[in-house]
Design an enzyme around this catalytic site. Structure first.
Site, PDB file in Angstrom:
ATOM      1  N   LYS A  13       0.835  -1.229   0.044  1.00 30.04           N
ATOM      2  CA  LYS A  13      -0.107  -0.063  -0.068  1.00 30.04           C
ATOM      3  C   LYS A  13       0.674   1.194   0.038  1.00 30.04           C
ATOM      4  CE  LYS A  13      -2.405  -0.925   3.909  1.00 30.04           C
ATOM      5  NZ  LYS A  13      -1.768  -2.026   4.161  1.00 30.04           N
ATOM      6  N   ARG A  87      -8.770   0.895   9.740  1.00 31.39           N
ATOM      7  CA  ARG A  87      -8.446  -0.332   9.988  1.00 31.39           C
ATOM      8  C   ARG A  87      -9.482  -1.241  10.845  1.00 31.39           C
ATOM      9  NH1 ARG A  87      -2.381   0.537   9.346  1.00 31.39           N
ATOM     10  NH2 ARG A  87      -1.283  -1.124  10.316  1.00 31.39           N
ATOM     11  N   ARG A 121      11.830  -7.107   5.520  1.00 32.38           N
ATOM     12  CA  ARG A 121      11.903  -5.575   5.055  1.00 32.38           C
ATOM     13  C   ARG A 121      12.951  -4.726   5.973  1.00 32.38           C
ATOM     14  NH1 ARG A 121       6.271  -2.437   4.915  1.00 32.38           N
ATOM     15  NH2 ARG A 121       6.351  -2.740   6.975  1.00 32.38           N
ATOM     16  N   ARG A 152      12.577  -2.368  11.344  1.00 39.19           N
ATOM     17  CA  ARG A 152      11.466  -1.756  12.088  1.00 39.19           C
ATOM     18  C   ARG A 152      11.091  -2.770  13.274  1.00 39.19           C
ATOM     19  NH1 ARG A 152       6.497   0.419   8.408  1.00 39.19           N
ATOM     20  NH2 ARG A 152       5.464  -0.602  10.113  1.00 39.19           N
ATOM     21  N   ARG A 163       0.604  -9.234  13.814  1.00 41.70           N
ATOM     22  CA  ARG A 163       0.106  -8.012  12.932  1.00 41.70           C
ATOM     23  C   ARG A 163      -0.817  -8.570  11.871  1.00 41.70           C
ATOM     24  NH1 ARG A 163       4.933  -4.930  10.655  1.00 41.70           N
ATOM     25  NH2 ARG A 163       3.481  -3.577   9.684  1.00 41.70           N
TER      26      ARG A 163
HETATM   27  P1  AMP Z   1       1.440   0.546   9.454  1.00 47.15           P
HETATM   28  O1  AMP Z   1       2.769   1.301   9.276  1.00 47.15           O
HETATM   29  O2  AMP Z   1       0.425   1.062   8.782  1.00 47.15           O
HETATM   30  O3  AMP Z   1       1.682  -0.870   9.488  1.00 47.15           O
HETATM   31  O4  AMP Z   1       1.148   1.170  11.092  1.00 47.15           O
HETATM   32  C1  AMP Z   1       2.105   0.585  11.987  1.00 47.15           C
HETATM   33  C2  AMP Z   1       1.440   0.605  13.541  1.00 47.15           C
HETATM   34  O5  AMP Z   1       0.713   1.734  13.737  1.00 47.15           O
HETATM   35  C3  AMP Z   1       0.142  -0.440  13.380  1.00 47.15           C
HETATM   36  O6  AMP Z   1       0.577  -1.786  13.713  1.00 47.15           O
HETATM   37  C4  AMP Z   1      -0.669  -0.083  14.558  1.00 47.15           C
HETATM   38  O7  AMP Z   1      -0.056  -0.230  15.944  1.00 47.15           O
HETATM   39  C5  AMP Z   1      -0.616   1.482  14.289  1.00 47.15           C
HETATM   40  N1  AMP Z   1      -1.882   2.259  13.570  1.00 47.15           N
HETATM   41  C6  AMP Z   1      -1.449   2.575  12.082  1.00 47.15           C
HETATM   42  N2  AMP Z   1      -2.655   2.917  11.474  1.00 47.15           N
HETATM   43  C7  AMP Z   1      -3.690   2.431  12.649  1.00 47.15           C
HETATM   44  C8  AMP Z   1      -5.061   2.432  12.312  1.00 47.15           C
HETATM   45  N3  AMP Z   1      -5.877   2.988  11.314  1.00 47.15           N
HETATM   46  N4  AMP Z   1      -5.723   1.991  13.572  1.00 47.15           N
HETATM   47  C9  AMP Z   1      -5.033   1.506  14.608  1.00 47.15           C
HETATM   48  N5  AMP Z   1      -3.612   1.602  14.699  1.00 47.15           N
HETATM   49  C10 AMP Z   1      -3.036   1.832  13.516  1.00 47.15           C
END
Ligand code: AMP
Length: 207
Positions: A13, A87, A121, A152, A163
């Site tokens: 994405k 999400r 990654r 990360r 996740r």
């Molecule tokens: P991402 O980089 O999008 O995978 O986001 C990293 C982390 O940020 C996720 O594992 C969540 O802990 C938090 N996060 C990001 N976006 C959301 C969302 N829309 N709702 C809840 N937690 C989020």
């Protein structure tokens, strides 16, 4: 054009959002990037670190407040690309009540590919550019900006499995949600980046 990107972590994405942002001149809003940019010594920064280290989602009310503030900025007037939001069903319901997506692009990728993409990654600490261990050939700094390449915390194997579980239970139901809204378009996101992008352009140009 208000675009929502749906798909598991590692589905691509973020990479596609950058390309869409460049071609269509829309802001790329990544809630994950917003959270990662918070200073760790702030209240919100601490909350984020606590949840993301366990592979869990940050509570809806916090995410909704952050998104609401971001969407008030001028650059969102003509639309945006939402990457990583909504999400959960309550997030999607709140978003659709107030705003509406013109299209929800659903990135479909097999579990095995996601595991490999995420656990392999590495990310530039400075500019966020993604790398994969299989093509890094031992480099330790970003070829774009010279920043340090790091894995990360939440891309480590145990957290990745968590996740993906969280995705299945809390985020996957959004596919059906957006199908009912009538704006869902599903893509095979296991294909190479440029092929996936071509498909996205076809969809967006026909809206
Ligand atoms: P991402 O980089 O999008 O995978 O986001 C990293 C982390 O940020 C996720 O594992 C969540 O802990 C938090 N996060 C990001 N976006 C959301 C969302 N829309 N709702 C809840 N937690 C989020």
């Amino acid at each position: 054009m208000r675009i929502v990107l749906l798909g598991a972590p590692g589905a691509g994405k973020g990479s596609q959002a950058k390309k869409i942002a460049e071609k269509y001149g829309l802001p790329h809003i990544s809630t994950g990037d917003i959270f990662r940019s918070l200073r760790p010594d702030t209240e919100l920064g601490r909350i984020f670190a606590e949840y993301s280290a366990k592979g869990q989602l940050v509570p809806d009310e916090i995410v909704l407040k952050i998104v609401e503030e971001r969407l008030e900025k001028d650059d969102c007037k003509n639309g945006f690309i939402m990457d990583g939001f909504p999400r959960t069903i309550p997030q999607a319901e709140a978003f659709e009540r107030d705003i509406h997506a013109d299209v929800a692009l659903n990135f479909q990728v097999d579990y095995g590919i996601l595991m490999d993409r995420l656990t392999g990654r590495w990310t530039c600490k400075k500019c966020g550019a993604p790398y994969h261990v299989s093509t890094m050939n031992g480099i330790t700094v970003c070829s774009k900006c010279g920043g340090e390449l790091i894995q990360r915390e939440d891309d480590k194997a145990e957290t990745v499995a968590k996740r993906l579980q969280v995705y299945d239970s809390q985020t996957k139901p959004l596919i059906e949600f957006y199908e009912k809204v009538g704006v869902l378009k599903t893509l095979d996101a296991s294909k190479p980046i440029d092929e996936v992008f071509e498909k996205i352009v076809q969809i967006l140009d026909n809206l």
